[in-house]
Design a protein around this motif. Structure first.
Motif, short mmCIF file in Angstrom:
data_model
loop_
_atom_site.label_atom_id
_atom_site.label_comp_id
_atom_site.label_asym_id
_atom_site.label_seq_id
_atom_site.Cartn_x
_atom_site.Cartn_y
_atom_site.Cartn_z
N GLN A 64 35.96 52.00 20.52
CA GLN A 64 37.30 51.96 21.11
C GLN A 64 37.32 51.15 22.40
OE1 GLN A 64 39.23 55.80 21.31
NE2 GLN A 64 40.41 55.20 23.11
N ASN A 65 36.25 51.21 23.17
CA ASN A 65 36.20 50.53 24.46
C ASN A 65 35.51 49.18 24.41
OD1 ASN A 65 37.49 52.59 26.12
ND2 ASN A 65 35.70 53.83 25.68
N SER A 66 35.11 48.73 23.23
CA SER A 66 34.51 47.40 23.12
C SER A 66 35.58 46.34 23.37
CB SER A 66 33.91 47.21 21.72
OG SER A 66 34.94 47.19 20.73
N LEU A 67 35.13 45.21 23.89
CA LEU A 67 36.05 44.08 24.04
C LEU A 67 36.46 43.57 22.67
CD1 LEU A 67 37.31 41.99 26.07
CD2 LEU A 67 35.36 40.55 25.50
N LEU A 68 35.49 43.56 21.77
CA LEU A 68 35.68 43.04 20.42
C LEU A 68 34.65 43.69 19.52
CD1 LEU A 68 36.73 40.80 18.35
CD2 LEU A 68 34.83 39.42 19.19
N THR A 69 35.04 44.00 18.29
CA THR A 69 34.08 44.47 17.29
C THR A 69 33.96 43.43 16.19
OG1 THR A 69 34.33 46.85 17.70
CG2 THR A 69 33.64 46.19 15.50
N ILE A 70 32.75 43.01 15.92
CA ILE A 70 32.47 42.09 14.82
C ILE A 70 32.10 42.94 13.61
CG2 ILE A 70 30.94 40.28 13.97
CD1 ILE A 70 30.47 39.48 16.91
N ALA A 71 32.76 42.73 12.50
CA ALA A 71 32.49 43.49 11.28
C ALA A 71 31.85 42.58 10.24
CB ALA A 71 33.77 44.09 10.73
N ALA A 72 30.61 42.90 9.89
CA ALA A 72 29.93 42.17 8.82
C ALA A 72 30.36 42.78 7.49
CB ALA A 72 28.41 42.26 9.01
N ALA A 73 31.61 42.56 7.14
CA ALA A 73 32.25 43.30 6.05
C ALA A 73 31.66 43.00 4.68
CB ALA A 73 33.76 43.01 6.05
N ALA A 74 31.21 41.77 4.47
CA ALA A 74 30.75 41.37 3.14
C ALA A 74 29.28 41.68 2.90
CB ALA A 74 31.00 39.87 2.92
N ALA A 75 28.54 42.03 3.95
CA ALA A 75 27.10 42.25 3.82
C ALA A 75 26.80 43.70 3.44
CB ALA A 75 26.40 41.89 5.13
N SER A 76 26.08 43.89 2.37
CA SER A 76 25.73 45.24 1.93
C SER A 76 24.49 45.78 2.63
CB SER A 76 25.49 45.25 0.41
OG SER A 76 24.46 44.34 0.06
N GLY A 77 23.80 44.91 3.37
CA GLY A 77 22.61 45.33 4.10
C GLY A 77 22.30 44.36 5.21
N HIS A 78 21.32 44.71 6.05
CA HIS A 78 21.00 43.92 7.22
C HIS A 78 20.51 42.52 6.90
CE1 HIS A 78 20.28 47.81 9.77
NE2 HIS A 78 21.55 47.57 9.51
N GLU A 79 19.83 42.34 5.76
CA GLU A 79 19.23 41.06 5.46
C GLU A 79 20.24 40.07 4.85
OE1 GLU A 79 16.40 39.89 6.25
OE2 GLU A 79 15.66 41.71 7.15
N LYS A 80 21.44 40.52 4.54
CA LYS A 80 22.42 39.66 3.87
C LYS A 80 23.02 38.62 4.81
CE LYS A 80 22.21 41.83 -0.10
NZ LYS A 80 21.71 41.19 -1.32
N GLY A 81 23.10 38.94 6.10
CA GLY A 81 23.80 38.05 7.01
C GLY A 81 25.30 38.13 6.79
N MET A 82 26.04 37.30 7.54
CA MET A 82 27.51 37.34 7.36
C MET A 82 28.16 35.97 7.47
SD MET A 82 28.60 39.12 10.97
CE MET A 82 28.63 38.17 12.49
N LEU A 83 27.43 34.96 7.90
CA LEU A 83 28.06 33.67 8.13
C LEU A 83 28.07 32.77 6.90
CD1 LEU A 83 26.74 32.78 11.70
CD2 LEU A 83 28.89 33.87 11.03
#
Length: 268
Positions: free
Chosen positions: A80-99
């Protein structure tokens, strides 16, 4: 600071397991040890001109129950207090990346992996601004506007995965807050997946904290005390597009009178 909302996946190649890890990470985290999603999030954060990125699996000691309980209770306020939240919405796991996961098929309306996870529900509702790397496109959400690369207008975003009007919760009347809880929060949240069933109520605590001043009264295991009769009137429900088996949980996660005591979707 910027916060990251992401799916952990089955494997977590980098996380803070204990205090020794925390001491080591404060000295240095080699770039090569960071999973792809973390690397991408760091690059986006730096590109936007910010220095600090909060990632739950690194900032919370995962195998220290006391630290986890203390820090998880703050999760809602952190997003709630973050300036911005980045959501890696398409990645099912950490190794998938998002870009490099974007697939520009705007006519489709894919369900992102992040839409199936319980913890990420409040991580989507609470931040003042969110930048989502979805399966088909990038999306931007804030208190003023909700837009995406395909150019769809705001009204077409009212789906079962997100409630944009929650950002105006401070203006809710008590009746509006209760209506939102019964028609949106519980039905949508309850059909999401959790690795640990005992997280079911903690993972929603940030949303409860935002609604509590509007509803008033005590919140007891998923039920609002002043509205207890209706609060008990829940039934198990199979819901598309989140089909899940309805079952009793093997270990305690909420009182049996609560919708949170079962694994699966519910409705009122």
């Amino acid at each position: 600071y910027v916060a990251l909302s992401h799916c952990w996946g089955k494997e977590q190649p980098l996380k803070t397991r204990n205090k020794e890890d925390l001491i080591e990470w404060k000295k240095d985290i080699p770039w090569a040890r960071l999973p792809r999603t973390f690397q991408d999030a760091i690059q986006v954060t730096a590109f936007l001109g910010y220095r600090f990125l909060w990632i739950d699996s690194i900032c919370i000691i995962q195998e220290d129950q006391e630290d986890w309980e203390r820090q998880s209770a703050k999760m809602g306020s952190i997003y709630q207090n973050s300036l911005l939240t980045i959501a890696a919405a398409a990645a099912s796991g950490h190794e998938k990346g998002m870009l490099e996961l974007l697939d520009h098929k705007f006519l489709l309306d894919p369900i992102d992996p992040i839409d199936m996870r319980a913890w990420t529900y409040q991580e989507r509702l609470l931040p003042p601004r969110s930048l989502l790397y979805s399966t088909a496109e990038m999306k931007w959400e804030c208190n003023a506007i909700h837009c995406c690369e395909c150019g769809m207008n705001n009204t077409k975003f009212q789906d079962d995965r997100h409630d944009y009007n929650f950002r105006n919760v401070a203006q809710f009347t008590k009746a509006e807050a209760l209506h939102f809880w019964y028609t949106r929060v519980v039905p949508v949240y309850s059909r999401r997946n959790l690795t640990k069933g005992t997280d079911k109520l903690p993972a929603l605590s940030g949303v409860v904290a935002r609604l509590s001043p509007r509803i008033e009264g005590r919140y007891l295991g998923g039920i609002w005390e002043q509205h207890v009769i209706f609060g008990l009137s829940w039934v198990a429900s199979h819901t598309i597009p989140y089909p899940r088996p309805i079952e009793l949980c093997p270990s305690y996660q909420a009182p049996t009178f609560s919708w949170a005591s079962i694994s699966g979707g519910v409705r009122y």
